[in-house]
Design a protein around this motif. Structure first.
Motif, PDB file in Angstrom:
ATOM      1  N   VAL A 187       0.842  -1.196   0.000  1.00 37.83           N
ATOM      2  CA  VAL A 187       0.000   0.000   0.000  1.00 37.83           C
ATOM      3  C   VAL A 187       0.878   1.248   0.000  1.00 37.83           C
ATOM      4  CG1 VAL A 187      -1.872   1.231   1.167  1.00 37.83           C
ATOM      5  CG2 VAL A 187      -1.705  -1.257   1.402  1.00 37.83           C
ATOM      6  N   ASP A 188       0.658   2.100  -1.008  1.00 36.49           N
ATOM      7  CA  ASP A 188       1.227   3.443  -1.008  1.00 36.49           C
ATOM      8  C   ASP A 188       0.149   4.353  -0.443  1.00 36.49           C
ATOM      9  OD1 ASP A 188       3.868   3.456  -2.337  1.00 36.49           O
ATOM     10  OD2 ASP A 188       2.746   2.602  -4.019  1.00 36.49           O
ATOM     11  N   TYR A 189       0.506   5.150   0.568  1.00 37.06           N
ATOM     12  CA  TYR A 189      -0.508   6.000   1.184  1.00 37.06           C
ATOM     13  C   TYR A 189       0.085   7.319   1.659  1.00 37.06           C
ATOM     14  CZ  TYR A 189       1.375   4.386   5.696  1.00 37.06           C
ATOM     15  OH  TYR A 189       2.198   4.093   6.764  1.00 37.06           O
ATOM     16  N   ASP A 190      -0.799   8.294   1.813  1.00 37.78           N
ATOM     17  CA  ASP A 190      -0.428   9.611   2.308  1.00 37.78           C
ATOM     18  C   ASP A 190      -0.565   9.575   3.828  1.00 37.78           C
ATOM     19  OD1 ASP A 190      -0.328  12.264   3.147  1.00 37.78           O
ATOM     20  OD2 ASP A 190      -1.462  13.011   1.429  1.00 37.78           O
ATOM     21  N   ALA A 191       0.567   9.627   4.526  1.00 37.30           N
ATOM     22  CA  ALA A 191       0.581   9.515   5.986  1.00 37.30           C
ATOM     23  C   ALA A 191      -0.122  10.686   6.669  1.00 37.30           C
ATOM     24  CB  ALA A 191       2.007   9.389   6.489  1.00 37.30           C
ATOM     25  N   ALA A 192      -0.358  11.763   5.941  1.00 40.98           N
ATOM     26  CA  ALA A 192      -1.070  12.903   6.517  1.00 40.98           C
ATOM     27  C   ALA A 192      -2.579  12.664   6.534  1.00 40.98           C
ATOM     28  CB  ALA A 192      -0.755  14.171   5.735  1.00 40.98           C
ATOM     29  N   LYS A 193      -3.044  11.679   5.750  1.00 43.12           N
ATOM     30  CA  LYS A 193      -4.481  11.423   5.643  1.00 43.12           C
ATOM     31  C   LYS A 193      -4.925  10.104   6.261  1.00 43.12           C
ATOM     32  CE  LYS A 193      -5.203  14.139   1.461  1.00 43.12           C
ATOM     33  NZ  LYS A 193      -5.722  14.120   0.103  1.00 43.12           N
ATOM     34  N   THR A 194      -4.038   9.130   6.343  1.00 43.79           N
ATOM     35  CA  THR A 194      -4.407   7.832   6.913  1.00 43.79           C
ATOM     36  C   THR A 194      -3.176   7.214   7.572  1.00 43.79           C
ATOM     37  OG1 THR A 194      -5.621   5.783   6.510  1.00 43.79           O
ATOM     38  CG2 THR A 194      -3.983   6.415   4.852  1.00 43.79           C
ATOM     39  N   ASP A 195      -3.394   6.084   8.241  1.00 42.59           N
ATOM     40  CA  ASP A 195      -2.276   5.452   8.933  1.00 42.59           C
ATOM     41  C   ASP A 195      -2.371   3.933   8.836  1.00 42.59           C
ATOM     42  OD1 ASP A 195      -4.286   4.759  10.725  1.00 42.59           O
ATOM     43  OD2 ASP A 195      -3.638   6.154  12.261  1.00 42.59           O
ATOM     44  N   LEU A 196      -1.357   3.279   9.365  1.00 47.58           N
ATOM     45  CA  LEU A 196      -1.286   1.825   9.292  1.00 47.58           C
ATOM     46  C   LEU A 196      -2.465   1.159   9.996  1.00 47.58           C
ATOM     47  CD1 LEU A 196       0.273  -0.647   8.374  1.00 47.58           C
ATOM     48  CD2 LEU A 196       1.681  -0.447  10.431  1.00 47.58           C
ATOM     49  N   ALA A 197      -2.922   1.718  11.098  1.00 49.49           N
ATOM     50  CA  ALA A 197      -4.059   1.141  11.832  1.00 49.49           C
ATOM     51  C   ALA A 197      -5.311   1.102  10.961  1.00 49.49           C
ATOM     52  CB  ALA A 197      -4.316   1.920  13.115  1.00 49.49           C
ATOM     53  N   ALA A 198      -5.559   2.153  10.199  1.00 45.84           N
ATOM     54  CA  ALA A 198      -6.730   2.195   9.319  1.00 45.84           C
ATOM     55  C   ALA A 198      -6.604   1.177   8.193  1.00 45.84           C
ATOM     56  CB  ALA A 198      -6.918   3.602   8.753  1.00 45.84           C
ATOM     57  N   ILE A 199      -5.391   1.013   7.687  1.00 49.55           N
ATOM     58  CA  ILE A 199      -5.140   0.039   6.619  1.00 49.55           C
ATOM     59  C   ILE A 199      -5.379  -1.377   7.130  1.00 49.55           C
ATOM     60  CG2 ILE A 199      -3.297  -0.954   5.194  1.00 49.55           C
ATOM     61  CD1 ILE A 199      -2.215   2.004   4.978  1.00 49.55           C
ATOM     62  N   GLU A 200      -4.827  -1.673   8.301  1.00 48.52           N
ATOM     63  CA  GLU A 200      -5.016  -3.006   8.889  1.00 48.52           C
ATOM     64  C   GLU A 200      -6.485  -3.266   9.215  1.00 48.52           C
ATOM     65  OE1 GLU A 200      -2.226  -3.119  12.144  1.00 48.52           O
ATOM     66  OE2 GLU A 200      -0.595  -3.755  10.822  1.00 48.52           O
ATOM     67  N   ALA A 201      -7.201  -2.250   9.687  1.00 48.58           N
ATOM     68  CA  ALA A 201      -8.621  -2.402  10.009  1.00 48.58           C
ATOM     69  C   ALA A 201      -9.435  -2.707   8.749  1.00 48.58           C
ATOM     70  CB  ALA A 201      -9.155  -1.139  10.692  1.00 48.58           C
ATOM     71  N   ALA A 202      -9.098  -2.065   7.638  1.00 50.72           N
ATOM     72  CA  ALA A 202      -9.813  -2.311   6.385  1.00 50.72           C
ATOM     73  C   ALA A 202      -9.564  -3.727   5.884  1.00 50.72           C
ATOM     74  CB  ALA A 202      -9.400  -1.292   5.331  1.00 50.72           C
ATOM     75  N   ILE A 203      -8.346  -4.223   6.053  1.00 51.14           N
ATOM     76  CA  ILE A 203      -8.041  -5.602   5.643  1.00 51.14           C
ATOM     77  C   ILE A 203      -8.838  -6.573   6.502  1.00 51.14           C
ATOM     78  CG2 ILE A 203      -6.229  -7.360   5.582  1.00 51.14           C
ATOM     79  CD1 ILE A 203      -4.282  -5.046   4.789  1.00 51.14           C
ATOM     80  N   ALA A 204      -8.918  -6.313   7.790  1.00 51.06           N
ATOM     81  CA  ALA A 204      -9.703  -7.165   8.697  1.00 51.06           C
ATOM     82  C   ALA A 204     -11.184  -7.113   8.333  1.00 51.06           C
ATOM     83  CB  ALA A 204      -9.492  -6.728  10.151  1.00 51.06           C
ATOM     84  N   GLU A 205     -11.659  -5.926   7.977  1.00 45.83           N
ATOM     85  CA  GLU A 205     -13.066  -5.758   7.576  1.00 45.83           C
ATOM     86  C   GLU A 205     -13.362  -6.552   6.303  1.00 45.83           C
ATOM     87  OE1 GLU A 205     -15.506  -2.048   5.865  1.00 45.83           O
ATOM     88  OE2 GLU A 205     -14.720  -1.710   7.884  1.00 45.83           O
ATOM     89  N   ALA A 206     -12.363  -6.714   5.461  1.00 50.43           N
ATOM     90  CA  ALA A 206     -12.527  -7.490   4.235  1.00 50.43           C
ATOM     91  C   ALA A 206     -12.520  -8.994   4.533  1.00 50.43           C
ATOM     92  CB  ALA A 206     -11.419  -7.151   3.235  1.00 50.43           C
ATOM     93  N   GLY A 207     -12.167  -9.371   5.767  1.00 48.55           N
ATOM     94  CA  GLY A 207     -12.217 -10.775   6.154  1.00 48.55           C
ATOM     95  C   GLY A 207     -10.884 -11.490   6.185  1.00 48.55           C
ATOM     96  N   PHE A 208      -9.795 -10.714   6.203  1.00 41.71           N
ATOM     97  CA  PHE A 208      -8.465 -11.308   6.181  1.00 41.71           C
ATOM     98  C   PHE A 208      -7.656 -10.869   7.394  1.00 41.71           C
ATOM     99  CE2 PHE A 208     -10.034 -10.627   1.864  1.00 41.71           C
ATOM    100  CZ  PHE A 208     -10.192 -11.947   1.482  1.00 41.71           C
TER     101      PHE A 208
END
Length: 69
Positions: free
Chosen positions: A45-66
């Motif tokens: 994942v390439d992301y803008d650290a000013a807008k999101t963070d690793l916790a949000a990325i991990e939460a979205a992956i978990a929400e997807a069921g992984f």
């Protein structure tokens, strides 16, 4: 500032799983690009650290069921 993270993700078994992860992550404000490989069990994942963070990325992956290792 753009950052890149590569995560080991378990549970992805096919292209549909990859597409699901990409869709969930792509919906996050600040995510610039996503790569997913069920074969390698990796999500990049390439992301803008000013807008999101690793916790949000991990939460979205978990929400997807992984799971992130």
């Amino acid at each position: 500032m753009a950052e890149f993270v590569e995560l080991t993700v378990t549970g992805m078994k096919c292209g549909g799983c990859e597409a699901n992860v990409k869709s969930k992550l792509g919906a996050i404000d600040g995510v610039l690009s996503v790569t997913a490989s069920s074969k390698e069990k990796k999500v990049g994942v390439d992301y803008d650290a000013a807008k999101t963070d690793l916790a949000a990325i991990e939460a979205a992956i978990a929400e997807a069921g992984f799971s992130v290792e």
